[in-house]
Design a protein around this motif. Structure first.
Motif, mmCIF file in Angstrom:
data_model
loop_
_atom_site.group_PDB
_atom_site.id
_atom_site.type_symbol
_atom_site.label_atom_id
_atom_site.label_comp_id
_atom_site.label_asym_id
_atom_site.label_seq_id
_atom_site.Cartn_x
_atom_site.Cartn_y
_atom_site.Cartn_z
ATOM 1 N N GLN A 11 0.826 -1.198 0.000
ATOM 2 C CA GLN A 11 0.000 0.000 0.000
ATOM 3 C C GLN A 11 0.868 1.259 0.000
ATOM 4 O OE1 GLN A 11 -3.380 -0.301 -0.314
ATOM 5 N NE2 GLN A 11 -2.858 -2.486 -0.451
ATOM 6 N N THR A 12 0.511 2.211 -0.851
ATOM 7 C CA THR A 12 1.259 3.462 -0.918
ATOM 8 C C THR A 12 1.298 4.151 0.434
ATOM 9 O OG1 THR A 12 0.695 3.777 -3.251
ATOM 10 C CG2 THR A 12 1.368 5.729 -2.024
ATOM 11 N N ALA A 13 0.172 4.177 1.130
ATOM 12 C CA ALA A 13 0.111 4.861 2.427
ATOM 13 C C ALA A 13 1.090 4.260 3.424
ATOM 14 C CB ALA A 13 -1.311 4.812 2.979
ATOM 15 N N ALA A 58 6.115 4.689 6.578
ATOM 16 C CA ALA A 58 7.138 3.845 7.204
ATOM 17 C C ALA A 58 8.449 4.620 7.365
ATOM 18 C CB ALA A 58 7.368 2.598 6.359
ATOM 19 N N PRO A 59 9.321 4.178 8.273
ATOM 20 C CA PRO A 59 10.624 4.837 8.418
ATOM 21 C C PRO A 59 11.366 4.924 7.093
ATOM 22 C CG PRO A 59 10.267 3.324 10.231
ATOM 23 C CD PRO A 59 9.139 3.096 9.262
ATOM 24 N N TYR A 60 11.933 6.093 6.841
ATOM 25 C CA TYR A 60 12.552 6.382 5.552
ATOM 26 C C TYR A 60 13.614 5.348 5.175
ATOM 27 C CZ TYR A 60 14.771 9.182 1.849
ATOM 28 O OH TYR A 60 15.269 9.622 0.652
ATOM 29 N N ASP A 61 14.530 5.088 6.112
ATOM 30 C CA ASP A 61 15.632 4.185 5.797
ATOM 31 C C ASP A 61 15.143 2.779 5.479
ATOM 32 O OD1 ASP A 61 17.611 6.093 5.996
ATOM 33 O OD2 ASP A 61 18.007 5.702 8.110
ATOM 34 N N GLY A 62 14.080 2.353 6.155
ATOM 35 C CA GLY A 62 13.546 1.025 5.882
ATOM 36 C C GLY A 62 12.974 0.922 4.483
ATOM 37 N N VAL A 63 12.249 1.966 4.050
ATOM 38 C CA VAL A 63 11.690 1.964 2.691
ATOM 39 C C VAL A 63 12.809 2.022 1.660
ATOM 40 C CG1 VAL A 63 10.172 3.168 1.070
ATOM 41 C CG2 VAL A 63 9.563 3.058 3.495
ATOM 42 N N ARG A 64 13.796 2.849 1.921
ATOM 43 C CA ARG A 64 14.926 2.963 0.992
ATOM 44 C C ARG A 64 15.656 1.627 0.864
ATOM 45 N NH1 ARG A 64 20.376 4.145 1.884
ATOM 46 N NH2 ARG A 64 21.456 5.057 0.097
ATOM 47 N N ASP A 65 15.897 0.979 1.991
ATOM 48 C CA ASP A 65 16.584 -0.315 1.946
ATOM 49 C C ASP A 65 15.757 -1.353 1.201
ATOM 50 O OD1 ASP A 65 18.682 0.751 3.359
ATOM 51 O OD2 ASP A 65 18.069 -0.084 5.295
ATOM 52 N N TRP A 66 14.447 -1.319 1.397
ATOM 53 C CA TRP A 66 13.564 -2.258 0.681
ATOM 54 C C TRP A 66 13.660 -2.036 -0.826
ATOM 55 C CZ3 TRP A 66 8.844 -1.271 -2.064
ATOM 56 C CH2 TRP A 66 8.157 -2.429 -2.443
ATOM 57 N N LEU A 118 6.377 8.608 -3.567
ATOM 58 C CA LEU A 118 5.934 8.569 -2.177
ATOM 59 C C LEU A 118 5.959 9.926 -1.487
ATOM 60 C CD1 LEU A 118 7.817 5.297 -1.199
ATOM 61 C CD2 LEU A 118 5.349 5.554 -1.570
ATOM 62 N N GLY A 119 6.467 10.939 -2.158
ATOM 63 C CA GLY A 119 6.499 12.262 -1.556
ATOM 64 C C GLY A 119 7.412 12.362 -0.349
ATOM 65 N N ARG A 120 8.451 11.533 -0.297
ATOM 66 C CA ARG A 120 9.364 11.530 0.849
ATOM 67 C C ARG A 120 10.474 12.559 0.597
ATOM 68 N NH1 ARG A 120 8.304 6.954 4.167
ATOM 69 N NH2 ARG A 120 9.615 8.104 5.639
#
Length: 302
Positions: A201-203, A208-216, A236-238
């Motif tokens: 899900q986009t939301a 989610a924590p930035y680093d976790g999404v980046r690592d994924w 994601l607008g991060r």
């Protein structure tokens, strides 16, 4: 077909004219929308194509949905949220503007683009696919490959193609992707990205924590540093972070956008300015790049 009319609330300042100007020249979606005073575009949802029209109104943005078949209430709400997110309608620009007010060089940029909310891709999945398709390929070739995916597994509304959702591509094998995209590496990467985004899900990714999404993202086949940042910013607008690395395309992009504003910066000076923007440094980069996109050849803003 049951047309649905809604209102999209906005967080001011919001200038929809800037949105239309940006989308008119945004290379990754060339030919996918109409922007003559209103936005006309198409999306995929639950196996059908839904056309939509967005216009400026006195109390926000007026949204009209044109589905192939009647939508359930939950689908209407999902599309309302997706399109609002796509337009960055709820982004509060004031923290960025406060920091930019302390940066004399950025004053003219902010005044010129005041109320500009960066449009994103309709889904982070689409950004991830675009990041794969555009690697080491000219813009026209990448667009042709993207259109091939839309034609085969997406949809069309009034001549506007809708990019597939992950579910539209879920049953494709690597060989199926190779039949559409005659590039083994890209076909394998698209297959991996499609499988990874199933049910995501986009939301959830946006919160989610930035680093976790980046690592994924970096763990997905075919997604590197630049592609991950592209998904984080435009899917994601991060905007919390940029990663300073003198060897990445990001550096060249930012230096090209920043030097007309700040002068002949070194890479170290560039990152020092970015650091002053804290968790708004992505927004700072967006305004620098958008200024360039508004005033130069749009092919350079890919």
């Amino acid at each position: 077909m049951s047309v649905v009319t809604l209102t999209l609330p906005i967080t001011p300042p919001f200038d929809f004219r800037h949105t239309l100007t940006f989308l008119t020249g945004f290379p990754p979606t060339q030919g996918e929308q109409g922007t003559g005073g209103e936005l006309r575009k198409a999306a995929r949802l639950g196996g059908q194509t839904v056309g939509f029209v967005v216009r400026a109104s006195s109390n926000g943005l007026a949204l009209t949905l044109h589905p192939e078949r009647p939508l359930e209430d939950a689908q209407v709400q999902a599309l309302r949220e997706r399109i609002a997110f796509f337009l960055g309608a709820d982004v509060d620009l004031n923290p960025f503007y406060t920091l930019a007010g302390q940066d004399d060089a950025m004053g003219p940029v902010v005044r010129a683009l005041h109320g500009f909310h960066q449009p994103r891709f309709l889904t982070p999945f689409e950004v991830a696919c675009w990041a794969v398709l555009t690697q080491r390929r000219p813009l026209a070739h990448a667009l042709a490959l993207k259109r091939a995916l839309s034609d085969a597994h997406g949809g069309m509304w009034e001549g506007h193609p809708a990019f597939p959702e992950p579910a539209d591509l879920a049953g494709l094998s690597v060989g199926d992707f190779q039949a559409l995209i005659p590039d083994d590496r890209k076909a394998r990467a698209l297959h991996a990205v499609t499988q990874a985004f199933q049910g995501v899900q986009t939301a959830d990714l946006a919160a989610a924590p930035y680093d976790g999404v980046r690592d994924w993202l970096l763990g997905l086949h075919g997604i590197g540093e630049w592609s991950a940042l592209f998904v984080l910013l435009l899917g994601l607008g991060r905007v919390e972070r940029l990663y300073g690395n003198t060897g990445t395309p990001l550096l060249n992009e930012l230096l090209r956008a920043a030097r007309p504003v700040y002068g002949d910066l070194s890479p170290q000076q560039l990152w020092a300015i970015a650091d002053r923007y804290g968790e708004q440094q992505g927004q700072w980069a967006i305004y620098l790049r958008s200024r360039s996109a508004f005033t130069s050849n749009p092919e350079r803003a890919a």
